[in-house]
Design a protein around this motif. Structure first.
Motif, PDB file in Angstrom:
ATOM      1  N   MET A 126       8.106   5.574   5.515  1.00 26.22           N
ATOM      2  CA  MET A 126       8.027   5.216   4.065  1.00 26.22           C
ATOM      3  C   MET A 126       7.589   4.083   3.735  1.00 26.22           C
ATOM      4  SD  MET A 126      11.544   7.537   2.786  1.00 26.22           S
ATOM      5  CE  MET A 126      10.818   7.343   1.141  1.00 26.22           C
ATOM      6  N   SER A 127       6.805   4.019   2.774  1.00 25.19           N
ATOM      7  CA  SER A 127       6.567   2.440   2.136  1.00 25.19           C
ATOM      8  C   SER A 127       6.362   2.660   0.537  1.00 25.19           C
ATOM      9  CB  SER A 127       5.514   1.779   2.925  1.00 25.19           C
ATOM     10  OG  SER A 127       4.105   2.371   2.420  1.00 25.19           O
ATOM     11  N   ALA A 128       6.524   1.456   0.186  1.00 24.49           N
ATOM     12  CA  ALA A 128       6.214   1.368  -1.406  1.00 24.49           C
ATOM     13  C   ALA A 128       4.809   0.831  -1.473  1.00 24.49           C
ATOM     14  CB  ALA A 128       6.997   0.557  -2.349  1.00 24.49           C
ATOM     15  N   LYS A 129       3.844   1.414  -2.272  1.00 29.94           N
ATOM     16  CA  LYS A 129       2.639   0.442  -2.319  1.00 29.94           C
ATOM     17  C   LYS A 129       2.451  -0.176  -3.516  1.00 29.94           C
ATOM     18  CE  LYS A 129       0.544   4.412  -1.172  1.00 29.94           C
ATOM     19  NZ  LYS A 129      -0.555   5.302  -1.220  1.00 29.94           N
ATOM     20  N   VAL A 130       2.720  -1.605  -3.532  1.00 30.10           N
ATOM     21  CA  VAL A 130       2.567  -2.196  -4.898  1.00 30.10           C
ATOM     22  C   VAL A 130       1.214  -2.618  -5.336  1.00 30.10           C
ATOM     23  CG1 VAL A 130       3.998  -4.005  -6.169  1.00 30.10           C
ATOM     24  CG2 VAL A 130       5.331  -2.631  -4.448  1.00 30.10           C
ATOM     25  N   ALA A 131       0.792  -2.404  -6.428  1.00 30.95           N
ATOM     26  CA  ALA A 131      -0.488  -2.648  -6.816  1.00 30.95           C
ATOM     27  C   ALA A 131      -0.284  -4.442  -7.129  1.00 30.95           C
ATOM     28  CB  ALA A 131      -0.955  -2.179  -8.136  1.00 30.95           C
ATOM     29  N   PRO A 132      -1.633  -5.066  -6.816  1.00 32.86           N
ATOM     30  CA  PRO A 132      -1.681  -6.547  -6.901  1.00 32.86           C
ATOM     31  C   PRO A 132      -1.663  -7.232  -8.339  1.00 32.86           C
ATOM     32  CG  PRO A 132      -3.868  -5.521  -6.542  1.00 32.86           C
ATOM     33  CD  PRO A 132      -2.973  -4.334  -6.328  1.00 32.86           C
ATOM     34  N   ARG A 133      -1.645  -6.072  -9.399  1.00 33.43           N
ATOM     35  CA  ARG A 133      -1.647  -6.736 -10.704  1.00 33.43           C
ATOM     36  C   ARG A 133      -1.086  -5.631 -11.631  1.00 33.43           C
ATOM     37  NH1 ARG A 133      -6.487  -7.687  -8.687  1.00 33.43           N
ATOM     38  NH2 ARG A 133      -7.306  -5.628  -9.448  1.00 33.43           N
ATOM     39  N   PRO A 134      -0.392  -6.184 -12.914  1.00 31.39           N
ATOM     40  CA  PRO A 134      -0.059  -5.050 -13.806  1.00 31.39           C
ATOM     41  C   PRO A 134      -0.788  -4.136 -14.353  1.00 31.39           C
ATOM     42  CG  PRO A 134       0.889  -7.249 -14.153  1.00 31.39           C
ATOM     43  CD  PRO A 134      -0.039  -7.520 -13.066  1.00 31.39           C
ATOM     44  N   VAL A 138      -5.339   1.431  -9.331  1.00 30.29           N
ATOM     45  CA  VAL A 138      -4.608   2.108  -8.414  1.00 30.29           C
ATOM     46  C   VAL A 138      -3.717   1.266  -7.512  1.00 30.29           C
ATOM     47  CG1 VAL A 138      -6.885   3.753  -8.222  1.00 30.29           C
ATOM     48  CG2 VAL A 138      -6.715   1.670  -6.906  1.00 30.29           C
ATOM     49  N   THR A 139      -3.013   2.112  -6.607  1.00 30.23           N
ATOM     50  CA  THR A 139      -2.040   1.543  -5.664  1.00 30.23           C
ATOM     51  C   THR A 139      -2.206   1.610  -4.204  1.00 30.23           C
ATOM     52  OG1 THR A 139      -0.783   3.592  -5.705  1.00 30.23           O
ATOM     53  CG2 THR A 139      -0.090   1.749  -7.543  1.00 30.23           C
ATOM     54  N   ASN A 140      -3.760   1.896  -4.073  1.00 29.99           N
ATOM     55  CA  ASN A 140      -4.030   1.929  -2.742  1.00 29.99           C
ATOM     56  C   ASN A 140      -4.341   0.500  -2.053  1.00 29.99           C
ATOM     57  OD1 ASN A 140      -5.650   4.132  -4.478  1.00 29.99           O
ATOM     58  ND2 ASN A 140      -5.800   4.972  -2.375  1.00 29.99           N
ATOM     59  N   VAL A 141      -3.793   0.434  -0.665  1.00 32.50           N
ATOM     60  CA  VAL A 141      -3.834  -0.733   0.096  1.00 32.50           C
ATOM     61  C   VAL A 141      -5.148  -1.133   0.189  1.00 32.50           C
ATOM     62  CG1 VAL A 141      -3.635  -1.655   2.578  1.00 32.50           C
ATOM     63  CG2 VAL A 141      -1.640  -0.039   1.388  1.00 32.50           C
ATOM     64  N   ALA A 142      -6.083  -0.144   0.249  1.00 29.86           N
ATOM     65  CA  ALA A 142      -7.551  -0.786   0.352  1.00 29.86           C
ATOM     66  C   ALA A 142      -8.143  -1.494  -0.952  1.00 29.86           C
ATOM     67  CB  ALA A 142      -8.556   0.512   0.453  1.00 29.86           C
ATOM     68  N   LYS A 143      -7.491  -1.337  -1.800  1.00 32.96           N
ATOM     69  CA  LYS A 143      -7.970  -2.045  -3.101  1.00 32.96           C
ATOM     70  C   LYS A 143      -6.851  -2.909  -3.451  1.00 32.96           C
ATOM     71  CE  LYS A 143     -11.147   1.135  -4.182  1.00 32.96           C
ATOM     72  NZ  LYS A 143     -12.617   0.709  -4.024  1.00 32.96           N
ATOM     73  N   GLY A 144      -6.069  -3.593  -2.655  1.00 33.21           N
ATOM     74  CA  GLY A 144      -5.330  -4.925  -2.859  1.00 33.21           C
ATOM     75  C   GLY A 144      -3.655  -4.557  -2.844  1.00 33.21           C
ATOM     76  N   ALA A 145      -3.467  -3.286  -2.907  1.00 34.03           N
ATOM     77  CA  ALA A 145      -2.173  -3.136  -2.928  1.00 34.03           C
ATOM     78  C   ALA A 145      -1.191  -3.564  -1.580  1.00 34.03           C
ATOM     79  CB  ALA A 145      -1.728  -1.815  -3.237  1.00 34.03           C
ATOM     80  N   LYS A 146      -0.228  -3.737  -1.487  1.00 32.22           N
ATOM     81  CA  LYS A 146       0.759  -4.169  -0.314  1.00 32.22           C
ATOM     82  C   LYS A 146       1.757  -3.143  -0.149  1.00 32.22           C
ATOM     83  CE  LYS A 146      -1.610  -8.201   0.255  1.00 32.22           C
ATOM     84  NZ  LYS A 146      -2.631  -8.335   1.292  1.00 32.22           N
ATOM     85  N   ASP A 147       1.892  -2.904   0.976  1.00 34.41           N
ATOM     86  CA  ASP A 147       3.255  -2.121   1.593  1.00 34.41           C
ATOM     87  C   ASP A 147       4.481  -2.888   1.650  1.00 34.41           C
ATOM     88  OD1 ASP A 147       2.119   0.364   2.206  1.00 34.41           O
ATOM     89  OD2 ASP A 147       0.946  -0.406   3.840  1.00 34.41           O
ATOM     90  N   HIS A 148       5.597  -2.385   0.872  1.00 30.71           N
ATOM     91  CA  HIS A 148       6.538  -3.161   0.949  1.00 30.71           C
ATOM     92  C   HIS A 148       7.943  -2.229   1.303  1.00 30.71           C
ATOM     93  CE1 HIS A 148       5.753  -6.798  -1.748  1.00 30.71           C
ATOM     94  NE2 HIS A 148       4.859  -6.008  -2.033  1.00 30.71           N
ATOM     95  N   ASN A 149       8.899  -2.494   1.667  1.00 31.52           N
ATOM     96  CA  ASN A 149      10.102  -1.684   1.950  1.00 31.52           C
ATOM     97  C   ASN A 149      10.475  -0.843   0.738  1.00 31.52           C
ATOM     98  OD1 ASN A 149      13.160  -1.004   2.302  1.00 31.52           O
ATOM     99  ND2 ASN A 149      12.838  -1.858   4.308  1.00 31.52           N
ATOM    100  N   VAL A 150      10.518   0.481   0.800  1.00 32.75           N
ATOM    101  CA  VAL A 150      10.809   1.209  -0.362  1.00 32.75           C
ATOM    102  C   VAL A 150      12.184   0.866  -0.716  1.00 32.75           C
ATOM    103  CG1 VAL A 150      11.562   3.236   1.165  1.00 32.75           C
ATOM    104  CG2 VAL A 150      10.325   3.606  -1.054  1.00 32.75           C
ATOM    105  N   TYR A 151      13.164   0.693   0.115  1.00 29.99           N
ATOM    106  CA  TYR A 151      14.295   0.683  -0.368  1.00 29.99           C
ATOM    107  C   TYR A 151      14.635  -0.760  -1.068  1.00 29.99           C
ATOM    108  CZ  TYR A 151      15.580   4.128   3.227  1.00 29.99           C
ATOM    109  OH  TYR A 151      15.614   5.259   3.737  1.00 29.99           O
ATOM    110  N   VAL A 219       6.867  -2.825   8.125  1.00 29.30           N
ATOM    111  CA  VAL A 219       7.786  -2.464   6.900  1.00 29.30           C
ATOM    112  C   VAL A 219       9.100  -2.378   6.993  1.00 29.30           C
ATOM    113  CG1 VAL A 219       7.586  -1.296   4.847  1.00 29.30           C
ATOM    114  CG2 VAL A 219       5.272  -1.911   5.646  1.00 29.30           C
ATOM    115  N   ASP A 220       9.317  -1.309   7.856  1.00 25.00           N
ATOM    116  CA  ASP A 220      10.712  -1.055   8.412  1.00 25.00           C
ATOM    117  C   ASP A 220      10.314  -0.711   9.741  1.00 25.00           C
ATOM    118  OD1 ASP A 220      12.980   0.596   8.664  1.00 25.00           O
ATOM    119  OD2 ASP A 220      13.050   0.997   6.592  1.00 25.00           O
ATOM    120  N   ARG A 221      10.924  -1.640  10.663  1.00 20.30           N
ATOM    121  CA  ARG A 221      10.823  -1.315  12.135  1.00 20.30           C
ATOM    122  C   ARG A 221      11.516  -0.199  12.412  1.00 20.30           C
ATOM    123  NH1 ARG A 221       7.838  -5.255  14.646  1.00 20.30           N
ATOM    124  NH2 ARG A 221       7.452  -7.060  13.659  1.00 20.30           N
ATOM    125  N   SER A 222      12.731   0.156  11.900  1.00 20.69           N
ATOM    126  CA  SER A 222      13.719   1.195  12.272  1.00 20.69           C
ATOM    127  C   SER A 222      12.907   2.450  12.107  1.00 20.69           C
ATOM    128  CB  SER A 222      14.959   1.118  11.592  1.00 20.69           C
ATOM    129  OG  SER A 222      15.657   2.339  12.042  1.00 20.69           O
TER     130      SER A 222
END
Length: 237
Positions: A126-134, A138-151, A219-222
């Motif tokens: 699981m990951s939360a794909k956070v967009a680079p700007r408000p 889109v929230t695609n990593v290919a468009k600059g979004a970053k994967d974050h720990n979803v929790y 993002v979440d090694r476990s």
């Protein structure tokens, strides 16, 4: 559209699928009357390419956004302008816009990867794909979004929402989606893109039977070790 149809016809899941239709003059007009924003997307696309947002600013003015540009048009001019942006060789869908919840003011969606190593589905990544700007479309990593720990993201939302309720719904909808799609198609791994709106409702956005999991090990090694273990079981089975 192909993978969304079984979900749209399911009594439980249909409430979690945004209103979706093939793109055309009548369908766009219908969506613009119902919703404050709509998205036009290639039916078969990758990495968020070719997506257009149409957003109502007032009764007489709509904003068309594509890539990094936005322009304003009267509502009766929107269809013609959108058509100019489309690839004539591709089929497109028009979809209800979701007012996404935000983390540090930026919209995000959630990626859930499920595997079926021993005859039943497990959510292993699981990951939360956070967009680079408000203002990001889109929230695609290919468009600059970053994967974050979803929790971490769900606990730090800009909106006052229950992270435990959202996580429960993410898991329920992910497993229901896997069961429904697996009854129609044969696969042992499924990547889901799910959205969370500003009211905390979870929405199905997209399903991929060949998900790209690059970068998720940090993002979440476990969870990633759980994913590797399930992959090993599937290969040995």
């Amino acid at each position: 559209m192909k993978k969304a149809l079984p979900l749209m016809n399911d009594p439980f899941m249909k409430r979690y699928v945004p209103d979706t239709d093939w793109f055309g003059y009548d369908s766009l007009d219908k969506m613009m009357r119902r919703y404050d924003s709509v998205y036009i997307k290639p039916d078969v696309g990758r990495q968020g390419g070719g997506i257009i947002r149409v957003k109502k600013l007032s009764a007489k003015q709509w904003e068309i956004s594509s890539k990094q540009t936005s322009s304003l048009f009267a509502p009766d001019k929107v269809y013609k302008q959108v058509k100019l942006l489309l690839n004539p060789k591709k089929k497109y869908i028009v979809q209800q816009g979701i007012d996404l919840a935000t983390y540090h003011r930026c919209p995000f969606d959630v990626r859930v990867v499920l595997q079926k190593p021993l005859g039943y589905w497990r959510a292993t990544l699981m990951s939360a794909k956070v967009a680079p700007r408000p203002s990001s479309l889109v929230t695609n990593v290919a468009k600059g979004a970053k994967d974050h720990n979803v929790y971490k993201v769900l606990r730090g939302l800009d909106q006052s929402l229950s992270s435990s309720n959202i996580m429960r719904d993410l898991m329920d909808i992910s497993h229901q989606t896997a069961q429904i799609l697996n009854s129609r198609y044969s696969f042992k791994i499924l990547g889901l893109d799910l959205a969370v709106d500003k009211n905390g409702k979870v929405w199905f956005i997209e399903a991929n039977t060949m998900p790209d999991n690059a970068g998720l090990e940090n993002v979440d090694r476990s969870l990633y070790s759980k994913y590797l273990k399930a992959r090993k079981l599937m290969r040995s089975g």
